[in-house]
Write a protein that holds these residues in place. Sequence first.
Motif, PDB file in Angstrom:
ATOM      1  N   UNK A 103     -78.932  67.945 -40.839  1.00 37.06           N
ATOM      2  CA  UNK A 103     -78.777  69.293 -40.285  1.00 37.06           C
ATOM      3  C   UNK A 103     -79.153  69.315 -38.814  1.00 37.06           C
ATOM      4  N   UNK A 104     -80.247  68.655 -38.462  1.00 39.95           N
ATOM      5  CA  UNK A 104     -80.690  68.627 -37.064  1.00 39.95           C
ATOM      6  C   UNK A 104     -79.643  67.976 -36.165  1.00 39.95           C
ATOM      7  N   UNK A 105     -79.072  66.864 -36.623  1.00 40.12           N
ATOM      8  CA  UNK A 105     -78.068  66.154 -35.817  1.00 40.12           C
ATOM      9  C   UNK A 105     -76.820  67.010 -35.622  1.00 40.12           C
ATOM     10  N   UNK A 106     -76.403  67.732 -36.664  1.00 37.28           N
ATOM     11  CA  UNK A 106     -75.221  68.594 -36.558  1.00 37.28           C
ATOM     12  C   UNK A 106     -75.445  69.706 -35.533  1.00 37.28           C
ATOM     13  N   UNK A 107     -76.603  70.339 -35.600  1.00 29.17           N
ATOM     14  CA  UNK A 107     -76.897  71.412 -34.645  1.00 29.17           C
ATOM     15  C   UNK A 107     -77.018  70.867 -33.218  1.00 29.17           C
ATOM     16  N   UNK A 108     -77.615  69.693 -33.075  1.00 28.66           N
ATOM     17  CA  UNK A 108     -77.725  69.085 -31.744  1.00 28.66           C
ATOM     18  C   UNK A 108     -76.341  68.743 -31.195  1.00 28.66           C
TER      19      UNK A 108
ATOM     20  N   UNK B 204     -80.816  59.295 -26.754  1.00 32.03           N
ATOM     21  CA  UNK B 204     -79.407  59.592 -27.017  1.00 32.03           C
ATOM     22  C   UNK B 204     -79.044  59.130 -28.421  1.00 32.03           C
ATOM     23  N   UNK B 205     -78.378  60.008 -29.172  1.00 31.89           N
ATOM     24  CA  UNK B 205     -77.990  59.676 -30.542  1.00 31.89           C
ATOM     25  C   UNK B 205     -76.665  58.927 -30.546  1.00 31.89           C
TER      26      UNK B 205
END
Length: 457
Positions: A329-334, A352-353
Amino acid sequence: MVQGLKKIAKFKLSKKLIRINPAQTLSLGFLILILVGTLLLMLPFATQDRHHLSFIDALFQATSAVCVTGLVVVDTHTTFTMFGQIVLMVLIQIGGLGFMTVGILVALFLGKNIGLQSRLMIQESLNQLSMEGMVKLVKFVIGFTFFIEGIGAVILAFRFAQDFAIPKAIYYGIFHSISAFNNAGFDIMGDFRSMTSYVGDFTVIMVLTSLLIIGGIGYTVVLDIVRKKSIKKLSLHTKIVLIMTVLLNVVGTVLIFTLEYNNPGTLGPLGLKDKLLGAYFHGVVPRTAGFNSLNMGELTLSSQFVTMVLMFIGGGSGGTAGGIKVTTVAIIFLAIWALIRGKEDVNTMGRRLPKDIIYRAFAITVYSTAVVFITLFILTITEAAPLNVILFEVISAFGTVGMSLGLTPDLSPVGKIVITILMFIGRVGPLTIAFALARASKKQPPYRYVEEKVMIG
């Protein structure tokens, strides 16, 4: 000579055809464990009336235990003997730890060497990105699990000793500690009431929520905290999990407290302290323990919605919680925030992801949403219940939570089978697809197609 070579070639070909990858082995292991649990729960002396459960009911209960869900079609306290309850407790423990972790423990105890294939299985089971230090991780996981469960069992036993005889209090303490740490949500209080009798009990509420939070954030996070001992040195994964966990727990508690404050069926009749404890407990357990201290059937529709969102999100990767995971969820929002700002890279906390991680996060979310809606559609055909009740049941099963608005005991035979499959998918599916995507071949063809844009939105 030629015939011999042909036989060798056929043998090698057949061996290659039947070779299965770690993700498939993990799924197969869970299936075998479920079937063994099903057979044990069908034994006459596993139930109070000495009449064995039907295969479907036993399969449902065993799947719920192995997949650490907590949904039940029969009351655990009144249906099962101590033997049956212990079978469930063992299934919960193995299901929470992962059968590969338990297998490695036995191998280490017998002095066996842990080969490459076994290390791959451990990596898959514990949702690790690297195969380095797998055996050490297993030792830590087992030792830490028993240590935390032991502390929880002792505290709960002392508390339950005020209400029950000492042997029963000890047994209740052990059972509920294991159930809480593994985010299973099974209880043996009777009459499907779970922890409603302890809605204002500070000790029980805080011990259970602490156990499920520690178990739910993931062993990788716990090990990182133990090793680093400094917030600044923690990995990005650990920081995201901890921030999201605190954020969701606080938001969940505040929303439930606000929405249920005057509800006469839940928090309304309670004093302020009990309201706070009740709201906190219900704000935490949907990710993904399944205990309940409030009457689920009396929740407002808005509280049901909040609960479903929390159940779908779940806990941390590599732990005992379910859901699509807080990091997803965090990665999607980011990623969405970076897109809105016109940024090509997704950055957070000075890091950086990688794009493949972002793609996997979106893939898991879309996959999970599709599974939920397909199952919802099937159950709207087989079950005579309101849409919100069915959706709640579906998300609870997929998120391996175990909360219910009362539909589970009344499920049709087809509905039981569908929910059983969904619990299995919820426990194994997202993890398996994540690693299948992670291990996809990175080889690129020596050419690239001509780029052409497509209108969206």
